[in-house]
Scaffold this motif. Structure first.
Motif, PDB file in Angstrom:
ATOM      1  N   PHE A  11       0.815  -1.211   0.000  1.00  0.00           N
ATOM      2  CA  PHE A  11       0.000   0.000   0.000  1.00  0.00           C
ATOM      3  C   PHE A  11       0.851   1.264   0.000  1.00  0.00           C
TER       4      PHE A  11
ATOM      5  N   PHE B 202      -6.833   4.036   0.014  1.00  0.00           N
ATOM      6  CA  PHE B 202      -6.890   2.633   0.393  1.00  0.00           C
ATOM      7  C   PHE B 202      -7.973   1.900  -0.398  1.00  0.00           C
TER       8      PHE B 202
ATOM      9  N   TYR C 150      -5.715   1.869   7.227  1.00  0.00           N
ATOM     10  CA  TYR C 150      -4.522   2.186   6.437  1.00  0.00           C
ATOM     11  C   TYR C 150      -3.240   2.123   7.254  1.00  0.00           C
TER      12      TYR C 150
END
Length: 456
Positions: free
Chosen positions: A149, A188, A433
């Motif tokens: 991510f 996200f 996140y």
């Protein structure tokens, strides 16, 4: 070019480690070859790449190589200009698992030191198992994964400095302001849709056309299905069946694999499919999570391999299979859509990319907890629960888990969509996140320096 953390792994190894050959393992289409090519051409005047998979399917020039001299001769014929020496020549053996006999030869290539070598493959675990003489001591294996991510944030224009400021708030367990929270949560959600496969991310960055992104997902998923069937006639159908079952298994209340459903035969156990699970895990197309019923540090002492959960290696592939082009399933709070499976998958992907062996808690009386990781700082187990809905404070299994005195667990984390960070009964609630900051490696190098021994 997409910026990757693995770039520094390649650079450090090629610049500093002169006495070993690096093997880069990972699934196909995650960017291994591109990155090795990019770094190799930048660091070496002579860069030679041999795709052994293409060679095996074509002229088979390297099939009959059985000595280092054979290999050197074919390399000189392959490369159009004179090769140098170890200081300025890097030879990249791409898809080396296509010729397992070359794996054994790496030891001798390393000892002779004529050139620098690097190799990559998508099934190195399988190839090493089939190699009669594994060149231990001459090789170092590093795993590479799809973009995590944080790397996706870099690709979408978020600076490292900004992420570092967010990391400091994570360390201090401070919530972000509303606007920053909304921005990160939206990023996200986009990561859930696009995933971490480089081709999919590049397709998204080009014009944000999800039709193109999903086409990439479909092509790569089909490629993985084809690859996962190239084991042998006895196993290939079972491998494909297990792989195809992953999304439906994750939609069940108990997300683990039900062995009797693989071939629709009762009385089947993990041992009946151990080779198939090993293949899917070693080839990088699936993420394996093993059960723990007695959660004590270190968790490796308590693994149960007969209760297995499998996740796809990329969350974008999963949302493509589950929702197709309907991006609202992820972007909007639709009551009928349960994103728990997707959220668990992305956390599994993050933990795997950050070096954590994956385990979950399974107990008939107390229930299941999504993930357990070793907390090396406290020498304890850290439970993680992943929530996608408004009921993120409801977790009976986790509460029972923490209330078991013999486990000695002092802390757990629940990740959810909520912005606020707070502690309640040993549980820290954090926004989803923040999972990108879970790291296995010890960052303080002084912490691993042993004191001097006393003289006798």
């Amino acid at each position: 070019m997409l910026e990757r953390k693995f770039t520094s792994v390649l650079e450090d190894f090629l610049l500093e480690n002169q006495n070993k050959i690096l093997l880069v393992n990972g699934a196909r289409q995650i960017g291994k070859s591109y990155l090795i090519r990019y770094v190799g051409k930048r660091l070496f005047a002579n860069f030679v790449e041999i795709n052994l998979k293409e060679d095996k399917e074509g002229e088979q020039v390297f099939a009959a190589v059985h000595t280092t001299n054979d290999l050197y001769m074919r390399l000189s014929n392959f490369y159009s200009k004179p090769l140098g020496d170890k200081s300025n020549t890097l030879v990249f053996l791409n898809e080396i698992q296509s010729y397992p006999h070359l794996m054994t030869m790496l030891k001798f290539l390393n000892q002779e030191g004529r050139y620098r070598f690097i190799a990559s493959g998508s099934q190195l675990g399988v190839a090493l198992a089939q190699t009669p003489s594994v060149p231990l001591g001459s090789i170092e294996i590093q795993e590479m994964y799809p973009l995590d991510f944080e790397e996706f944030l870099w690709a979408t224009g978020i600076s490292k400095e900004w992420i570092e400021s967010i990391h400091s708030q994570y360390v201090n367990e401070e919530a972000l302001d509303e606007s920053t929270h909304n921005l990160l949560l939206k990023r996200f959600q986009y990561y859930l849709l696009v995933g971490g496969l480089p081709e999919a991310i590049n397709a998204y960055l080009e014009d944000r056309n999800m039709l193109k992104v999903r086409k990439v997902h479909q092509d790569i998923h089909n490629l993985y299905r084809i690859d996962s069937s190239q084991y042998d006639a006895e196993h290939k159908l079972k491998i494909r069946r297990i792989y195809d079952m992953i999304p439906s298994n994750l939609e069940n209340k108990k997300k683990r694999v039900v062995y009797k459903k693989i071939e629709n035969k009762t009385g089947k156990h993990f041992s009946d499919y151990a080779d198939e699970f090993e293949y899917l895990s070693n080839s990088g197309v699936a993420i394996e999570v093993l059960a723990i019923s007695n959660p004590r540090f270190p968790l490796a002492e308590s693994e149960q391999k007969h209760l297995v959960k499998l996740y796809l290696n990329d969350v974008g592939l999963l949302t493509s299979l589950l929702y197709g082009l309907n991006v609202n399933a992820v972007l909007q709070d639709i009551r009928s859509i349960n994103l728990g499976t997707v959220y668990e998958s992305v956390v599994a992907q993050e933990l795997k990319a950050h070096g954590f062996p994956l385990r979950y808690y399974d107990n008939k009386q107390k229930g299941e907890v999504d993930f357990l990781i070793d907390n090396y700082e406290r020498l304890q187990v850290l439970p993680l629960e992943i929530k996608s809905g408004k009921d993120y404070t409801e977790h009976s299994a986790l509460s029972k888990f923490l209330a078991t005195p013999e486990y000695g667990i002092e802390r757990a984390i629940v990740f959810s969509n909520e912005r606020e960070i707070f502690q309640k009964k040993g549980i820290t609630y954090m926004p989803i996140y923040y999972c990108m900051f879970l790291k296995k490696d010890v960052t303080d190098t002084n912490a691993v320096v042993l004191p001097e021994l006393e003289t006798i």
